[in-house]
Design an enzyme around this catalytic site. Structure first.
Site, mmCIF file in Angstrom:
data_model
loop_
_atom_site.group_PDB
_atom_site.id
_atom_site.type_symbol
_atom_site.label_atom_id
_atom_site.label_comp_id
_atom_site.label_asym_id
_atom_site.label_seq_id
_atom_site.Cartn_x
_atom_site.Cartn_y
_atom_site.Cartn_z
ATOM 1 N N VAL A 55 0.838 -1.200 0.000
ATOM 2 C CA VAL A 55 0.000 0.000 0.000
ATOM 3 C C VAL A 55 0.878 1.256 0.000
ATOM 4 O O VAL A 55 0.589 2.236 -0.690
ATOM 5 C CB VAL A 55 -0.968 0.012 1.213
ATOM 6 C CG1 VAL A 55 -1.767 1.314 1.263
ATOM 7 C CG2 VAL A 55 -1.908 -1.187 1.164
ATOM 8 N N CYS A 56 1.962 1.225 0.760
ATOM 9 C CA CYS A 56 2.819 2.402 0.960
ATOM 10 C C CYS A 56 3.298 3.045 -0.343
ATOM 11 O O CYS A 56 3.188 4.267 -0.495
ATOM 12 C CB CYS A 56 4.000 2.060 1.857
ATOM 13 S SG CYS A 56 3.509 1.508 3.513
ATOM 14 N N PRO A 57 3.826 2.292 -1.309
ATOM 15 C CA PRO A 57 4.329 2.971 -2.507
ATOM 16 C C PRO A 57 3.223 3.635 -3.319
ATOM 17 O O PRO A 57 3.483 4.627 -4.006
ATOM 18 C CB PRO A 57 5.018 1.861 -3.304
ATOM 19 C CG PRO A 57 4.417 0.593 -2.814
ATOM 20 C CD PRO A 57 4.070 0.845 -1.369
ATOM 21 N N ILE A 60 2.905 7.042 -1.526
ATOM 22 C CA ILE A 60 4.104 7.861 -1.699
ATOM 23 C C ILE A 60 4.149 8.410 -3.124
ATOM 24 O O ILE A 60 4.393 9.602 -3.343
ATOM 25 C CB ILE A 60 5.366 7.046 -1.362
ATOM 26 C CG1 ILE A 60 5.353 6.622 0.115
ATOM 27 C CG2 ILE A 60 6.623 7.849 -1.681
ATOM 28 C CD1 ILE A 60 6.359 5.541 0.468
#
Length: 189
Positions: A55-57, A60
């Site tokens: 999920v993070c990328p 970002i």
């Protein structure tokens, strides 16, 4: 968790700022912030749990795609997790969507910033949080989502727009729309 009206804590963190040899890392501290906030009075600071995840990328990269729009509103975007600047660098090299990020990926390896913000989870990772901080270093917006749910950077931009009007903004207000005039509302207009 710190929230609206609280002062954003001071921090001194190393960050991955580039993939260019010799220019990969930079210290983000009070002096750096002072220099950058003279140009950009607002901060948008967001945390993600950890690098090399799923999920993070997506978040970002979405903040990166909107970086110019944040800059147009005099806001500096900063992102961080508990991973080191070297892990951030490796992830940026490895992930197509992160290679050309226009903002620092700060390394809160000692977890000091996440603890000061009150967003360190029981698992030791940062919660998925975002803060909008005004020119007086006062938090004007804070939000945290479950680790499995990505944030919407366009909504963060919308809230920044609303905050910068210094007026009453109705639900789902977007830049360019009318704000609320309490005098007219009380007069039934």
């Amino acid at each position: 968790m710190l929230t609206v009206g609280d002062q954003f804590p001071d921090f001194d963190l190393m960050a991955c700022v580039s993939l260019e040899k010799g220019k990969e890392f930079e210290r983000i501290d009070a002096e750096w912030l002072k220099l950058n906030r003279e140009k950009k009075g607002w901060l948008v600071v967001f945390a993600w749990p950890k690098d090399f995840t799923f999920v993070c990328p997506t978040e970002i990269a979405a903040f990166g795609k909107l970086n110019e729009e944040f800059a147009d509103r005099d806001a500096q975007v900063l992102g961080f997790s508990g991973d080191s600047e070297f892990v951030h660098h490796a992830w940026r090299k490895d992930h197509d969507d992160l290679r050309d990020l226009p903002f620092p990926m700060m390394a809160d390896s000692k977890h000091e910033l996440m603890r000061d913000l009150g967003i360190e989870g029981e698992d030791g990772f940062a919660k998925r949080a975002v803060f909008i901080v005004d020119q007086n270093n006062e938090i004007q917006f804070s939000m945290v989502t479950a680790g499995s749910v990505g944030r919407n950077p366009k909504e963060v931009l919308r809230v920044l727009d609303a905050l910068q009007t210094d007026e009453l903004c109705p639900c789902n207000w977007t830049k360019g729309e009318d704000t609320l005039d309490p005098v007219k509302l009380l007069a039934g207009e």
